[in-house]
Design a protein around this motif. Sequence first.
Motif, mmCIF file in Angstrom:
data_model
loop_
_atom_site.group_PDB
_atom_site.id
_atom_site.type_symbol
_atom_site.label_atom_id
_atom_site.label_comp_id
_atom_site.label_asym_id
_atom_site.label_seq_id
_atom_site.Cartn_x
_atom_site.Cartn_y
_atom_site.Cartn_z
ATOM 1 N N GLU A 9 1.309 -1.223 0.185
ATOM 2 C CA GLU A 9 -0.114 -0.004 0.086
ATOM 3 C C GLU A 9 1.387 1.162 0.168
ATOM 4 N N THR A 10 1.899 0.920 1.178
ATOM 5 C CA THR A 10 3.088 2.409 0.612
ATOM 6 C C THR A 10 3.950 2.831 -0.833
ATOM 7 N N LYS A 12 2.462 1.425 -3.663
ATOM 8 C CA LYS A 12 1.199 2.086 -4.388
ATOM 9 C C LYS A 12 0.740 3.767 -3.948
ATOM 10 N N VAL A 13 0.401 4.141 -2.975
ATOM 11 C CA VAL A 13 0.600 5.309 -2.965
ATOM 12 C C VAL A 13 1.815 6.382 -3.378
#
Length: 74
Positions: A9-10, A12-13
């Motif tokens: 997620e990190t 991707k963001v």
Amino acid sequence: MDWVPIAFETFKVTALLVAMFFAIKWRYDEGEKQGRQAALRASAKVAVAFVVALVAVGFVAYYISTKLGLNLSY
């Protein structure tokens, strides 16, 4: 295994933020070449298209959910 979703997620963001920055910078640079009015007109067209698409997706989702018999009342 608990760190995998956090890491993904990190990443991707971060990737999306970097891509958005360069897309906005590129659009801004192109707008300066073409003129301010053309850039504003193009931005308005994109904004209107986004709102129309958002409303259309909302209506389609509502239609499908009512056809499936989902309870949509609060």
